[in-house]
Design an enzyme around this catalytic site. Structure first.
Site, short mmCIF file in Angstrom:
data_model
loop_
_atom_site.label_atom_id
_atom_site.label_comp_id
_atom_site.label_asym_id
_atom_site.label_seq_id
_atom_site.Cartn_x
_atom_site.Cartn_y
_atom_site.Cartn_z
N HIS A 1 47.03 41.32 43.70
CA HIS A 1 46.50 40.85 42.72
C HIS A 1 47.60 41.64 41.52
O HIS A 1 47.44 41.18 39.88
CB HIS A 1 44.87 41.28 42.37
C1 UD1 Z 1 42.79 44.87 36.19
C2 UD1 Z 1 43.81 46.47 36.16
C3 UD1 Z 1 44.45 46.89 37.16
C4 UD1 Z 1 43.65 47.25 38.42
C5 UD1 Z 1 42.91 45.88 38.27
C6 UD1 Z 1 41.24 46.24 39.76
C7 UD1 Z 1 44.94 46.69 33.80
C8 UD1 Z 1 46.27 46.41 33.15
N1 UD1 Z 1 45.00 46.11 34.72
O1 UD1 Z 1 43.78 44.83 36.73
O2 UD1 Z 1 45.34 48.15 37.43
O3 UD1 Z 1 44.10 47.20 39.90
O4 UD1 Z 1 42.24 45.78 37.05
O5 UD1 Z 1 41.10 44.72 40.05
O6 UD1 Z 1 43.70 47.36 33.64
N2 UD1 Z 1 38.78 38.28 35.69
C9 UD1 Z 1 37.50 37.39 36.33
N3 UD1 Z 1 36.54 38.44 36.34
C10 UD1 Z 1 36.48 39.41 36.23
C11 UD1 Z 1 37.50 40.15 35.87
C12 UD1 Z 1 38.97 39.21 35.76
O7 UD1 Z 1 37.68 36.73 36.30
O8 UD1 Z 1 35.51 40.22 36.38
C13 UD1 Z 1 40.27 37.63 35.62
C14 UD1 Z 1 40.29 37.03 34.05
O9 UD1 Z 1 41.20 35.66 34.61
C15 UD1 Z 1 41.57 37.84 33.43
C16 UD1 Z 1 42.39 38.31 35.66
O10 UD1 Z 1 40.87 38.53 36.01
O11 UD1 Z 1 42.43 38.10 32.95
C17 UD1 Z 1 42.82 39.50 35.34
O12 UD1 Z 1 41.77 40.93 34.54
P1 UD1 Z 1 42.36 42.35 34.08
O13 UD1 Z 1 41.06 43.05 33.96
O14 UD1 Z 1 43.21 41.62 32.88
O15 UD1 Z 1 43.26 43.11 34.64
P2 UD1 Z 1 43.51 43.23 36.56
O16 UD1 Z 1 44.52 42.33 37.08
O17 UD1 Z 1 41.85 43.26 37.41
#
Ligand code: UD1
Length: 357
Positions: free
Chosen positions: A205
């Site tokens: 991820h």
């Molecule tokens: C975040 C953390 C990362 C951690 C990870 C665990 C930051 C910079 N990164 O990354 O350190 O390892 O969480 O999972 O804070 N999305 C969904 N549903 C959700 C959450 C996310 O669909 O419930 C999708 C969305 O398209 C979003 C993307 O995942 O844009 C990324 O989510 P985001 O919270 O920005 O960062 P993670 O990649 O999850």
């Protein structure tokens, strides 16, 4: 009589809920504990399931910030958390790990002169491209109390001039893992059609692995060539970027699954032949369960897993992944670089004894 210390935990992303579980349990009856959820993760299987499975009290507030660019997401959290800190006036804001929620909680509190304690302080990848590295360095330098999980982390903080604020508490993920491992002993495997010891568990991820199509394609091809089923627990970010780049995930050995709840994950890893991941927490969980790990990154914050022979870093040549994960089993070890499962109590001790004012 002294009133109880009031602690406001700020969480938002999946690994933070896991870390919150043992802290909330240790806090009960000892400190007044409030929970603010930023809403960074919001899917039921990325958030609610963790509160339910791990018996974490419901958050006192959920800001519902959701996804967005780093700037927009962090700014929305900062604005919301400032109000929460003003309303709740805690003795400590406790932030966890290295996500955007961590940095937002830190900034909101320090600007209001509310002391900040950073759980999992001192981890370093020394890779400044990672948003997490920026988040953890900035948080450590702003915080008042640095709760370090390992001797390695204590060393990093000392070299950055932060020794006086540092306390070695151990790793709270070890607390929760040991507890959950016992609770799932004897439970059936969470995915049908796999045999104990006959499959790998994989997660991908990190932006550095998902965002560039050529690299993601090479990683997926590497996983597809591994001998035996590979359960790919697909983070929503992986699914959406693979779709955008036109990369099919369901190929070769790969079996795509939704992310698992924490007990199911522990059960799946415990019975697997090995883990292939770019997650920080999963590298350590594999080590604690004595399952070999192959990490799809150039470096790791959890260097002890590599030094002890249980983790191998792979950053290129993913066509060799099948051979690398088939390497001979590592040497058995009794080492406990992440503590013995009593870190959360040490966190509460530190918050009580270091109370400012
Ligand atoms: C975040 C953390 C990362 C951690 C990870 C665990 C930051 C910079 N990164 O990354 O350190 O390892 O969480 O999972 O804070 N999305 C969904 N549903 C959700 C959450 C996310 O669909 O419930 C999708 C969305 O398209 C979003 C993307 O995942 O844009 C990324 O989510 P985001 O919270 O920005 O960062 P993670 O990649 O999850």
């Amino acid at each position: 009589m002294l009133r109880r210390v009031r602690v406001l935990s700020v969480v938002g992303a999946r690994p933070q809920f896991v870390k919150l579980a043992p802290v909330a349990a240790a806090a009960a009856g000892r400190v007044e504990h409030l929970i603010a959820h930023t809403g960074q993760h919001y899917d039921a299987n990325m958030s609610d399931a963790f509160f339910a499975d791990l018996g974490i009290p419901a958050p006192d507030v959920n800001l519902g910030v959701g996804s967005g660019s780093h700037g927009a997401q962090t700014a929305a959290m900062l604005e919301g958390l400032e109000k929460v800190v003003l309303e709740t006036r805690p003795d400590w804001v406790l932030v966890y790990g290295d996500t955007n929620s961590t940095l937002a909680g830190t900034l909101a509190a320090v600007k209001l002169h509310v002391p900040v304690a950073h759980l999992e302080a001192g981890l370093r990848s020394f890779n400044r491209r990672m948003p997490e590295e920026q988040n953890r360095v900035l948080t450590d330098h702003a915080a008042d109390l640095l709760l370090a999980p390992t001797e390695t982390a204590v060393g990093h903080l000392g070299r950055e001039g932060l020794a006086e604020r540092t306390v070695l508490v151990g790793d709270v993920m070890t607390d929760v893992l040991l507890r959950v491992r016992e609770s799932v002993a004897g439970a059936p495997l969470p995915v049908p059609g796999i045999e104990p010891g006959g499959y790998h568990v994989a997660t991908v991820h990190r932006p550095d692995n998902t965002d560039e199509p050529g690299r993601l394609r090479a990683i997926v091809a590497g996983l597809a060539a591994v001998d035996g089923p590979v359960l790919l627990l697909a983070h929503p970010r992986l699914r959406s970027l693979a779709e955008r780049h036109g990369i099919a995930l369901d190929t070769g050995s790969i079996r795509v699954c939704d992310p698992l709840g924490y007990p199911e994950l522990v059960n799946a890893v415990a019975h697997s032949r090995g883990v292939i991941t770019d997650s920080g927490g999963l590298q350590k969980e594999a080590f604690l369960l004595r399952v070999p790990c192959t990490t799809l990154r150039p470096e790791t914050e959890w260097v002890e897993t590599v030094d002890l022979g249980w983790n191998v870093l792979v950053d290129e040549g993913f066509d060799r992944l099948a051979a690398i994960v088939a390497r001979p089993a590592p040497q058995a070890t009794e080492a406990t670089p992440y503590g013995t499962g009593a870190a959360a109590a040490a966190v509460i001790d530190a918050l009580e004894s270091a109370r400012v004012g």
